[in-house]
Structure formats: structure tokens, C-alpha cells
Design a protein around this motif. Structure first.
Motif, PDB file in Angstrom:
ATOM      1  N   ASP A 182       0.830  -1.208   0.000  1.00  0.00           N
ATOM      2  CA  ASP A 182       0.000   0.000   0.000  1.00  0.00           C
ATOM      3  C   ASP A 182       0.865   1.258   0.000  1.00  0.00           C
ATOM      4  O   ASP A 182       2.017   1.227   0.431  1.00  0.00           O
ATOM      5  N   ASP A 183       0.311   2.363  -0.478  1.00  0.00           N
ATOM      6  CA  ASP A 183       0.984   3.671  -0.440  1.00  0.00           C
ATOM      7  C   ASP A 183       2.399   3.579  -0.989  1.00  0.00           C
ATOM      8  O   ASP A 183       3.337   4.198  -0.447  1.00  0.00           O
ATOM      9  N   GLU A 239      -4.237   4.542  -6.659  1.00  0.00           N
ATOM     10  CA  GLU A 239      -5.252   4.993  -5.696  1.00  0.00           C
ATOM     11  C   GLU A 239      -5.362   6.508  -5.769  1.00  0.00           C
ATOM     12  O   GLU A 239      -4.470   7.179  -6.276  1.00  0.00           O
TER      13      GLU A 239
HETATM   14 MG    MG Z   1      -3.077   3.640   0.184  1.00  0.00          MG
END
Ligand code: MG
Ligand code: C2E
Ligand code: MG
Ligand code: MG
Length: 287
Positions: A182-183, A239
Motif C-alpha cells: 500500500d501507499d 489509488e
Molecule cells: Mg493507500
């Protein structure tokens, strides 16, 4: 006089510190009772394939339905429990609830997203018994195939032991679940993690995606992460896709998977089936 005001300052400082400790303790107690009283809920944000028009799944995002303050976002309460064993308990609650949700959607025979992604802190993966705990959670939901569960690993802090986390991930993959980073790009050592952790999917952080149309550096990072994912044979999702134009630019760069307000905001579970049935990719995305 100077001495006295200095003393007063110390006094003020002590009071401020005492106050902070008190606030922290009260916040922890409030979260404790919120867990006991089932005040946490999961919202779901769709992940789609812009090219094929299919819904890949949904990401579970925790919310606190606070009796007085209304619906609270993770930023309002997760930092409080970051280094507290309650974060483990909450993490397990999230996985358990997500599995229950999959099973409910399945038994209703709805036309639904195939997977639920759950966020977990990388440090949570460092728990020696993580695999065992996940095994227990999955066993409690025998009707749910583990491949419907994806774990999004957040690299909020540097991992002491990447080797151990990697082994844990391999063991969890053997159970049938999959992983996403993520990220991606904002954490401590993204490239080391990419090389050493068996995550199937990379999520390009929303901070890069948000400004990619106006900031050439951000555009270059997005382009670079997509290329990196390709060379490492990982899937990639963007995202923070806030507009149709973002989607268009990403498709042109070869990134087909997306998530963001431009597609859907996180929603309560009850709204998911209708959204999935109604969603159509933007006409300008078909090239
Ligand atoms: Mg994220
Ligand atoms: P994340 O996993 O990177 O999730 C994306 C966050 O960005 C979510 O915020 C989502 O609502 C928001 N978002 C999605 N699309 C857009 C967009 O187009 N524009 C903008 N500006 N924002 C967008 P949320 O729900 O407040 O969650 C924040 C973070 O809290 C998550 O970031 C994740 O790191 C953490 N988190 C959420 N739920 C959980 C959980 O159950 N467990 C753990 N450990 N962390 C969680
Ligand atoms: Mg996430
Ligand atoms: Mg984030």
C-alpha cells in the motif's frame, strides 16, 4: 522575576504534559469500550479495471460510529492505538468482519466483487504468531475461500526484520491469501520491500496520482512505478483517482486498475451490491 517566570514555564510544561497523558489515556479507554460495544464499522471502496469495466473487489476501510461525534475516520483514532496491543485486536476484528461480509454477500447470491482487501500495518505482520492467528480466523469462516482475502501492507515504519516478514507472507500465501504493498513510494524502503516481499499488487500512493496531471515530477513517479511493477511482474493499481482525466492518463500509461473518488467513495456494505450492478466505466476510457 526571570527565575519565577522560568519556573512558571516549567510548571506550564508539566501541566501540558500531564494533560497529554490524560488525553491519551482517555482516548485509549474510549477505544476500548468502542471495541466492546461494536461501534466500529467497515466501509468499502471499489477497486475497478477501467479497461475491461469489471469490479475487482472492494477495500475495507474502518470507521468509528461514535455515539456523540458521528462517523470518525481512521486518522482520528488509529494513531492513538498504534503502539498498543489493541491495534492487534482491532486488526483481527477487521479481518473477521471482512470475512463475514464476503460470506453474507455470497450466500445472498449477489453479483459481487470477488475480493475484499484489508489494511494491516507491517508491524502487525511482525507478530510471531500472525500466520497462526490468520489460520484461526480463516477456519472460523469455512465457507469463504481465502483467495477472496487480500492484505494491504502499510509500510508506516521501517521493518526490523524484512526476512521474517517475507517468511510470514510466504506462509500466508500458502493459506491462499494475497498481498498488496500500500501507499507505494512513500514508505521507508519501498524498493527493498518490492524486491524482498512477495506482494502480487503494488498500490501507487494517492499523493503521486492526485497531482500527476499538473506536476511533471509526480507524473514521472507514477510512470516509473508502473514500469517498476511491470519489470518485477507485479500488478499495479492507482489509488486517489479523483477524475475521469486521471483514469485516462493512467490507462495511457498502461495502468488499468484504479480506485478513487472519481470512481466511488467508500460506502457502507449495504450500498455495495447496487453500486456494483450499476457501475459502468467512462466512455472515454474505451480506446
Ligand atoms: Mg493507500
Ligand atoms: P489507505 O489504505 O491508503 O486508503 C486510502 C484512503 O484514501 C482512504 O482513507 C480513502 O477513503 C481515501 N481515498 C480513496 N480515494 C480517494 C481519492 O480519490 N481522493 C482522496 N483524497 N482520498 C481518497 P481513510 O478511509 O480515511 O483511511 C486512511 C488510512 O487509514 C488508510 O489509507 C489506511 O492506511 C488506514 N486504514 C483504514 N482502515 C484501516 C484498517 O482497517 N486497519 C488499518 N491498520 N489501517 C486502516
Ligand atoms: Mg489501503
Ligand atoms: Mg494511505
Amino acid at each position: 522575576v526571570a527565575k519565577e517566570s522560568g519556573k512558571n514555564r516549567y510548571h506550564l510544561f508539566d501541566t501540558a504534559q500531564d494533560e497529554a497523558i490524560k488525553v491519551q489515556r482517555e482516548s485509549l479507554e474510549a477505544i476500548r469500550s468502542a471495541l466492546d460495544e461494536q461501534q466500529f464499522v467497515l466501509y468499502y471502496q471499489p477497486k475497478v479495471n477501467m479497461k475491461t469495466g469489471s469490479v475487482m473487489g472492494v477495500e475495507a476501510l474502518i470507521r468509528w460510529q461514535h455515539p456523540k461525534r458521528g462517523l470518525l475516520n481512521p486518522i482520528d483514532f488509529l494513531p492513538v492505538i498504534e503502539n498498543n496491543p489493541m491495534s492487534i485486536e482491532m486488526g483481527e476484528w477487521v479481518i473477521d468482519n471482512a470475512l463475514t461480509q464476503i460470506s453474507q454477500w455470497q450466500t445472498k447470491g449477489l453479483n459481487l466483487p470477488v475480493s475484499i482487501s484489508v489494511n494491516i500495518a507491517a508491524v502487525q505482520l511482525q507478530q510471531p504468531d500472525f500466520t497462526q492467528r490468520l489460520t484461526t480466523l480463516l477456519a472460523a469462516h469455512p465457507d469463504v475461500e481465502p483467495r477472496y482475502l487480500e492484505l494491504e501492507v502499510l509500510e508506516t515504519s521501517a521493518l526490523d526484520d524484512v526476512q521474517h516478514v517475507s517468511t510470514t507472507m510466504i506462509n500466508c500465501i500458502a493459506l491462499g491469501v494475497s498481498f498488496a504493498l500500500d501507499d507505494f513510494g512513500t514508505g521507508y524502503s519501498s524498493l527493498t520491500y518490492l524486491r524482498r516481499l512477495p506482494a502480487k499488487l503494488i498500490k501507487i500512493d494517492q499523493s503521486f496520482v492526485r497531482d500527476m496531471l499538473s506536476d511533471t515530477d509526480d507524473f514521472a513517479i507514477v510512470e516509473g512505478v508502473i514500469a517498476l511493477a511491470k519489470s518485477f511482474k507485479r500488478e499495479v493499481i492507482a489509488e486517489g483517482v479523483e477524475t475521469i482525466e486521471h483514469g485516462k492518463a493512467l490507462l495511457q500509461l498502461g495502468c488499468h486498475l484504479a480506485q478513487g473518488y472519481g470512481i466511488a467513495k467508500p460506502m457502507p456494505a449495504c450500498d455495495v451490491p447496487t453500486w456494483v450492478n450499476d457501475w459502468k466505466p467512462d466512455a472515454s476510457w474505451q480506446v
